[in-house]
Design a protein around this motif. Structure first.
Motif, PDB file in Angstrom:
ATOM      1  N   UNK A   1       0.834  -1.200   0.000  1.00  0.00           N
ATOM      2  CA  UNK A   1       0.000   0.000   0.000  1.00  0.00           C
ATOM      3  C   UNK A   1       0.873   1.257   0.000  1.00  0.00           C
ATOM      4  N   UNK A   2       2.083   1.148  -0.479  1.00  0.00           N
ATOM      5  CA  UNK A   2       3.002   2.278  -0.448  1.00  0.00           C
ATOM      6  C   UNK A   2       2.598   3.356  -1.443  1.00  0.00           C
ATOM      7  N   UNK A   3       3.096   4.562  -1.186  1.00  0.00           N
ATOM      8  CA  UNK A   3       2.760   5.728  -2.005  1.00  0.00           C
ATOM      9  C   UNK A   3       3.508   5.675  -3.333  1.00  0.00           C
ATOM     10  N   UNK A   4       2.860   6.194  -4.368  1.00  0.00           N
ATOM     11  CA  UNK A   4       3.531   6.313  -5.664  1.00  0.00           C
ATOM     12  C   UNK A   4       3.477   7.753  -6.145  1.00  0.00           C
TER      13      UNK A   4
ATOM     14  N   UNK B   1      10.453 -10.710  -8.688  1.00  0.00           N
ATOM     15  CA  UNK B   1       9.407 -10.148  -7.818  1.00  0.00           C
ATOM     16  C   UNK B   1       8.507  -9.230  -8.643  1.00  0.00           C
ATOM     17  N   UNK B   2       7.216  -9.393  -8.445  1.00  0.00           N
ATOM     18  CA  UNK B   2       6.225  -8.534  -9.099  1.00  0.00           C
ATOM     19  C   UNK B   2       5.460  -7.774  -8.024  1.00  0.00           C
ATOM     20  N   UNK B   3       5.631  -6.462  -7.945  1.00  0.00           N
ATOM     21  CA  UNK B   3       4.888  -5.695  -6.949  1.00  0.00           C
ATOM     22  C   UNK B   3       3.499  -5.326  -7.463  1.00  0.00           C
ATOM     23  N   UNK B   4       2.542  -5.329  -6.580  1.00  0.00           N
ATOM     24  CA  UNK B   4       1.183  -4.905  -6.925  1.00  0.00           C
ATOM     25  C   UNK B   4       0.675  -3.979  -5.830  1.00  0.00           C
ATOM     26  N   UNK B   5       0.151  -2.836  -6.228  1.00  0.00           N
ATOM     27  CA  UNK B   5      -0.339  -1.852  -5.266  1.00  0.00           C
ATOM     28  C   UNK B   5      -1.807  -2.103  -4.965  1.00  0.00           C
ATOM     29  N   UNK B   6      -2.136  -2.085  -3.685  1.00  0.00           N
ATOM     30  CA  UNK B   6      -3.523  -2.218  -3.246  1.00  0.00           C
ATOM     31  C   UNK B   6      -3.995  -0.845  -2.804  1.00  0.00           C
ATOM     32  N   UNK B   7      -5.019  -0.312  -3.432  1.00  0.00           N
ATOM     33  CA  UNK B   7      -5.461   1.054  -3.164  1.00  0.00           C
ATOM     34  C   UNK B   7      -6.533   1.160  -2.087  1.00  0.00           C
ATOM     35  N   UNK B   8      -7.002   0.030  -1.577  1.00  0.00           N
ATOM     36  CA  UNK B   8      -8.029   0.080  -0.536  1.00  0.00           C
ATOM     37  C   UNK B   8      -7.435   0.315   0.839  1.00  0.00           C
ATOM     38  N   UNK B   9      -8.290   0.273   1.852  1.00  0.00           N
ATOM     39  CA  UNK B   9      -7.863   0.455   3.232  1.00  0.00           C
ATOM     40  C   UNK B   9      -7.160  -0.804   3.736  1.00  0.00           C
ATOM     41  N   UNK B  10      -6.425  -0.627   4.845  1.00  0.00           N
ATOM     42  CA  UNK B  10      -5.679  -1.760   5.405  1.00  0.00           C
ATOM     43  C   UNK B  10      -6.599  -2.925   5.736  1.00  0.00           C
ATOM     44  N   UNK B  11      -7.775  -2.626   6.314  1.00  0.00           N
ATOM     45  CA  UNK B  11      -8.718  -3.683   6.687  1.00  0.00           C
ATOM     46  C   UNK B  11      -9.226  -4.423   5.453  1.00  0.00           C
ATOM     47  N   UNK B  12      -9.356  -3.700   4.337  1.00  0.00           N
ATOM     48  CA  UNK B  12      -9.812  -4.324   3.100  1.00  0.00           C
ATOM     49  C   UNK B  12      -8.737  -5.229   2.523  1.00  0.00           C
ATOM     50  N   UNK B  13      -7.472  -4.859   2.754  1.00  0.00           N
ATOM     51  CA  UNK B  13      -6.385  -5.698   2.286  1.00  0.00           C
ATOM     52  C   UNK B  13      -6.416  -7.046   3.006  1.00  0.00           C
ATOM     53  N   UNK B  14      -6.697  -7.016   4.309  1.00  0.00           N
ATOM     54  CA  UNK B  14      -6.784  -8.260   5.075  1.00  0.00           C
ATOM     55  C   UNK B  14      -7.884  -9.155   4.518  1.00  0.00           C
ATOM     56  N   UNK B  15      -9.028  -8.549   4.177  1.00  0.00           N
ATOM     57  CA  UNK B  15     -10.144  -9.328   3.614  1.00  0.00           C
ATOM     58  C   UNK B  15      -9.743  -9.946   2.278  1.00  0.00           C
TER      59      UNK B  15
ATOM     60  N   UNK C   1       2.562   2.118  11.129  1.00  0.00           N
ATOM     61  CA  UNK C   1       3.782   1.337  11.108  1.00  0.00           C
ATOM     62  C   UNK C   1       3.428  -0.068  10.645  1.00  0.00           C
ATOM     63  N   UNK C   2       4.292  -0.650   9.846  1.00  0.00           N
ATOM     64  CA  UNK C   2       3.948  -1.948   9.279  1.00  0.00           C
ATOM     65  C   UNK C   2       5.182  -2.767   8.967  1.00  0.00           C
ATOM     66  N   UNK C   3       4.919  -4.013   8.639  1.00  0.00           N
ATOM     67  CA  UNK C   3       5.966  -4.904   8.196  1.00  0.00           C
ATOM     68  C   UNK C   3       5.503  -5.624   6.944  1.00  0.00           C
ATOM     69  N   UNK C   4       6.311  -6.530   6.461  1.00  0.00           N
ATOM     70  CA  UNK C   4       5.955  -7.342   5.302  1.00  0.00           C
ATOM     71  C   UNK C   4       5.971  -8.796   5.753  1.00  0.00           C
ATOM     72  N   UNK C   5       4.820  -9.443   5.680  1.00  0.00           N
ATOM     73  CA  UNK C   5       4.669 -10.812   6.174  1.00  0.00           C
ATOM     74  C   UNK C   5       4.658 -11.802   5.024  1.00  0.00           C
ATOM     75  N   UNK C   6       4.886 -13.057   5.369  1.00  0.00           N
ATOM     76  CA  UNK C   6       4.852 -14.145   4.392  1.00  0.00           C
ATOM     77  C   UNK C   6       3.514 -14.860   4.532  1.00  0.00           C
TER      78      UNK C   6
END
Length: 431
Positions: free
Chosen positions: A50-53, A76-90, A310-315
């Motif tokens: 969800x990083x800024x571009x 590696x292929x990056x993909x941006x998710x434009x929704x909210x953090x909670x929507x990313x979890x869903x 604040x966030x991390x990158x999980x597997x």
């Protein structure tokens, strides 16, 4: 569910904290991610973020292109998710159920306990610990739940105070160093049609919890085998009273942080100050580019800070190449100059150079200011089902306090009651 497993899940949330100096508790073994991969195998990894571009930020694709050029066996292929953090979890949950979730995805520290309980991540401790020395200890250990490391930290989000120094000087105002001074200064500015702070209902969960931490309060914790929930302790009460005073005296501009009205209010010189996370620095610069050089950053009154984001990158649980995914994860999060251009307060130990947006803040050493806030950031415990009170505080509850139909203290209490019910639905014991 056994009593032992209940306690294990309960303890999971305790270590999911965006803070410095917290260590993870021990936990049971987990077979996920335990098999070694052939490091010479050509694999493809998808990274959901969800990083800024923004125009002045180094694009994620640009950063990844450097990796792909140097590491042809791990594309590696990056993909941006434009929704909210909670929507990313869903989305991740849906993708995990379909067994096609991205190998890596961005996750807030506050979400880790929930991701763990829902089985959306895997234990990559054997890989994560190889990179431990590259990161600040607090953020690194914040990536552990129930003694298992789920990925690597990327950034932190300490609260700071942003203000238009030029406007302060015109009004003869000084930056408040105590909360009493803050309310007095806010009232004086409001009488002249200026606001040194905004009440942002859509950021209620983040601002309220972080300020409570800074005030020494703690909403959630574990006592024995039970969760303790208290959103009315001394620190919480002081934060609720502060905001209630600002609202009652009409000293705060009531406007959503992500509402269309926000940027125009800044551009018109109506909003001349705001409490926000350090990662908002480039966003505010983008809101009012004509005010470049006029703004500055200070610590919160009293000096203490709390975690806002604040966030991390999980597997992900379905990632078939955790070793390679973690190699990229470690490399990416150490590209500190590029990440700082995104507005991130990096979790890696390396110090980034001054980002371009520092010009907006008069050339101030913004990295030094953020480091001070990081050092003074107090912990906050995020429990499983944090999304429940979070949705209420940044939604219905936050809005009700803003329009005066509910007291801030009552909003706090209601959020605690909702969390108790949510934890009970997980078969967890609650005090």
């Amino acid at each position: 569910m056994s009593r032992k497993l209940k306690r294990s899940i309960a303890l999971a949330g305790v270590v999911a904290m965006a803070s410095l100096g917290l260590a993870a508790c021990g936990g049971a073994d987990d077979k996920a991610g335990s098999a070694d991969s052939n490091s010479n195998e050509k694999v493809e990894i998808e990274y959901l973020h969800r990083l800024d571009n923004a125009d002045d930020a180094v694009k994620v694709q640009t950063i990844v292109d450097k990796w792909n050029k140097e590491n042809p066996n791990i594309k590696v292929t990056p993909k941006k998710f434009d929704g909210k953090a909670q929507e990313l979890i869903k989305k991740v949950q849906t993708d995990t159920d379909a067994k096609n979730a991205p190998c890596l995805y961005q996750a807030g520290y506050a979400d880790l306990a929930e991701l763990y309980v829902k089985g959306l991540v895997q234990d990559v401790s054997k890989y994560a610990t190889q990179y431990k020395d590259k990161y600040l200890p607090g953020p690194f250990d914040s990536m552990a739940v129930d003694g298992k490391y789920l990925g690597l930290p990327q950034d932190t989000g300490p609260l700071v105070y942003f203000y238009n120094k030029a406007e302060f000087d015109k009004l003869g105002l000084k930056v408040p160093t105590t909360w009493e001074e803050f309310t007095t200064t806010a009232k004086a500015a409001a009488e002249k049609g200026k606001y040194i702070v905004a009440y942002e209902g859509d950021e209620g969960a983040q601002i309220f919890s972080a300020m409570t931490a800074a005030a020494g309060g703690q909403w959630f914790g574990v006592e024995g085998d039970a969760w303790k929930v208290d959103t009315t302790d001394e620190g919480s009460a002081s934060v609720a009273a502060l905001w209630q005073k600002l609202l009652d005296e009409k000293s705060a501009k009531v406007v959503g942080r992500w509402a269309d009205e926000w940027a125009p209010a800044v551009q018109k010189g109506e909003i001349i100050g705001t409490i926000g996370a350090a990662w908002e620095a480039p966003l505010i610069a983008g809101d009012a580019p004509d005010q470049s050089g006029q703004w500055a950053i200070a610590q919160l009154p009293g000096g203490a800070s709390g975690p806002d984001g604040g966030s991390g990158v999980v597997v992900s649980k379905t990632c078939e190449h955790p070793e390679q995914a973690m190699k990229f994860n470690a490399w990416f999060n150490e590209q500190v100059d590029d990440l700082a251009s995104q507005g991130l307060v990096v979790a890696a130990k390396a110090t980034p150079k001054a980002p371009d947006y520092a010009k907006f803040y008069g050339g101030q050493d913004v990295i030094k200011e953020f480091t001070t806030a990081n050092t003074n950031m107090k912990p906050f415990t995020f429990p499983p089902s944090w999304s429940v009170p979070q949705g209420y505080l940044s939604g219905e509850g936050g809005a009700a306090a803003g329009d005066g139909t509910m007291k801030v203290a009552d909003v706090f209490k209601n959020s605690g009651d909702q969390l108790k019910d949510a934890l009970k639905k997980l078969n967890l014991e609650v005090k």
